[in-house]
Write a protein that holds these residues in place. Structure first.
Motif, PDB file in Angstrom:
ATOM      1  N   ASP A 122       0.921  -1.067  -0.010  1.00  0.00           N
ATOM      2  CA  ASP A 122       0.010   0.091  -0.509  1.00  0.00           C
ATOM      3  C   ASP A 122       1.416   0.844  -0.156  1.00  0.00           C
ATOM      4  O   ASP A 122       0.755   2.242  -0.880  1.00  0.00           O
ATOM      5  N   ASN A 123       2.213   0.989   1.305  1.00  0.00           N
ATOM      6  CA  ASN A 123       2.643   2.399   0.931  1.00  0.00           C
ATOM      7  C   ASN A 123       3.330   2.053  -0.666  1.00  0.00           C
ATOM      8  O   ASN A 123       4.023   3.603  -1.116  1.00  0.00           O
ATOM      9  N   CYS A 124       3.833   1.827  -0.985  1.00  0.00           N
ATOM     10  CA  CYS A 124       4.573   1.617  -2.644  1.00  0.00           C
ATOM     11  C   CYS A 124       3.532   2.022  -3.676  1.00  0.00           C
ATOM     12  O   CYS A 124       3.694   3.431  -4.415  1.00  0.00           O
ATOM     13  N   ILE A 125       1.920   2.098  -3.975  1.00  0.00           N
ATOM     14  CA  ILE A 125       1.508   1.784  -4.179  1.00  0.00           C
ATOM     15  C   ILE A 125       1.072   3.742  -4.399  1.00  0.00           C
ATOM     16  O   ILE A 125       0.328   4.597  -5.016  1.00  0.00           O
ATOM     17  N   SER A 126       0.562   4.502  -2.752  1.00  0.00           N
ATOM     18  CA  SER A 126       0.297   5.645  -2.905  1.00  0.00           C
ATOM     19  C   SER A 126       2.089   6.315  -3.110  1.00  0.00           C
ATOM     20  O   SER A 126       1.426   7.576  -3.860  1.00  0.00           O
ATOM     21  N   ILE A 127       2.685   5.749  -2.774  1.00  0.00           N
ATOM     22  CA  ILE A 127       3.668   6.493  -3.870  1.00  0.00           C
ATOM     23  C   ILE A 127       3.912   7.142  -4.951  1.00  0.00           C
ATOM     24  O   ILE A 127       4.170   7.873  -6.054  1.00  0.00           O
ATOM     25  N   LEU A 128       3.831   5.293  -5.975  1.00  0.00           N
ATOM     26  CA  LEU A 128       3.427   5.303  -7.079  1.00  0.00           C
ATOM     27  C   LEU A 128       2.583   5.805  -7.902  1.00  0.00           C
ATOM     28  O   LEU A 128       2.674   6.379  -9.009  1.00  0.00           O
ATOM     29  N   GLU A 129       0.957   6.028  -7.035  1.00  0.00           N
ATOM     30  CA  GLU A 129       0.041   7.242  -7.277  1.00  0.00           C
ATOM     31  C   GLU A 129       0.340   8.120  -8.359  1.00  0.00           C
ATOM     32  O   GLU A 129       0.601   9.007  -8.767  1.00  0.00           O
ATOM     33  N   LYS A 130       0.832   8.996  -6.902  1.00  0.00           N
ATOM     34  CA  LYS A 130       1.553  10.202  -7.250  1.00  0.00           C
ATOM     35  C   LYS A 130       3.142  10.419  -8.118  1.00  0.00           C
ATOM     36  O   LYS A 130       2.463  11.416  -9.034  1.00  0.00           O
ATOM     37  N   SER A 131       3.318   9.558  -8.037  1.00  0.00           N
ATOM     38  CA  SER A 131       4.714   9.332  -9.515  1.00  0.00           C
ATOM     39  C   SER A 131       3.668   9.577 -10.924  1.00  0.00           C
ATOM     40  O   SER A 131       4.529  10.201 -12.147  1.00  0.00           O
ATOM     41  N   ALA A 132       2.916   8.166 -10.858  1.00  0.00           N
ATOM     42  CA  ALA A 132       2.110   8.690 -12.107  1.00  0.00           C
ATOM     43  C   ALA A 132       1.801   9.457 -12.453  1.00  0.00           C
ATOM     44  O   ALA A 132       1.325   9.896 -13.796  1.00  0.00           O
ATOM     45  N   ALA A 133       1.022  10.088 -11.965  1.00  0.00           N
ATOM     46  CA  ALA A 133       0.346  11.056 -11.989  1.00  0.00           C
ATOM     47  C   ALA A 133       1.130  12.001 -13.225  1.00  0.00           C
ATOM     48  O   ALA A 133       0.547  12.991 -13.311  1.00  0.00           O
ATOM     49  N   GLN A 134       2.621  12.167 -12.415  1.00  0.00           N
ATOM     50  CA  GLN A 134       3.170  13.359 -13.124  1.00  0.00           C
ATOM     51  C   GLN A 134       4.184  13.052 -14.091  1.00  0.00           C
ATOM     52  O   GLN A 134       5.428  13.361 -14.226  1.00  0.00           O
ATOM     53  N   ALA A 135       3.641  11.436 -14.766  1.00  0.00           N
ATOM     54  CA  ALA A 135       4.706  10.620 -15.662  1.00  0.00           C
ATOM     55  C   ALA A 135       6.038  10.209 -15.845  1.00  0.00           C
ATOM     56  O   ALA A 135       7.569  10.444 -15.732  1.00  0.00           O
TER      57      ALA A 135
END
Length: 144
Positions: A122-135
């Motif tokens: 879940d922690n990784c998913i949260s971090i990746l959601e933010k990063s993916a939103a900024q490509a």
């Protein structure tokens, strides 16, 4: 040893990460699950730059020169020395892995460890959601 998740958006490097030591300890079993569900294994997403640098530094202990820190990372190595992966692709893999972990048993994990592993995912998913939103990009850094 543990795994930290780092992100990169443009030249903005973030190493603000929780400790993912359970993920690290059970990486082989987790990668078997990844293979079964058809996503990239976490082992393929690991960047070994920190570990390689630290082992090299240990081997060169006779070298008394001070190492200049990289201005972007604050480390003895830079962004371009590391291996990076697409955050959106990583997000898809982590979400599928979380679903699989929640619905099945991973070899060597008891029920409490499954809960803890899901928290790490879940922690990784949260971090990746933010990063993916900024490509953005990311990697899993293996550190001691």
């Amino acid at each position: 040893m543990t795994i930290w998740i780092h992100t990169l958006e443009g030249r903005n490097y973030s190493q603000d990460s929780d400790d993912h030591s359970l993920m690290c300890r059970h990486l082989e079993a987790i990668d078997e699950v990844c293979q079964k569900i058809g996503v990239k294994s976490l082992g393929e997403l690991v960047d070994y730059t920190d570990q390689e640098y630290n082992y090299e530094e240990f081997d060169d202990e006779d070298d008394d020169e001070d190492v200049a820190l990289d201005p972007e990372t604050g480390l003895a190595y830079g962004i371009d020395d590391m291996t990076w992966f697409d955050a959106q692709e990583g997000l898809s893999s982590f979400k599928a892995l979380k679903t699989a972990v929640a619905s099945s048993v991973i070899t060597g994990l008891d029920a409490d460890e499954v809960v803890e592993l899901i928290e790490e995912l879940d922690n990784c998913i949260s971090i990746l959601e933010k990063s993916a939103a900024q490509a953005g990009k990311f990697h899993l850094s293996l550190v001691e």
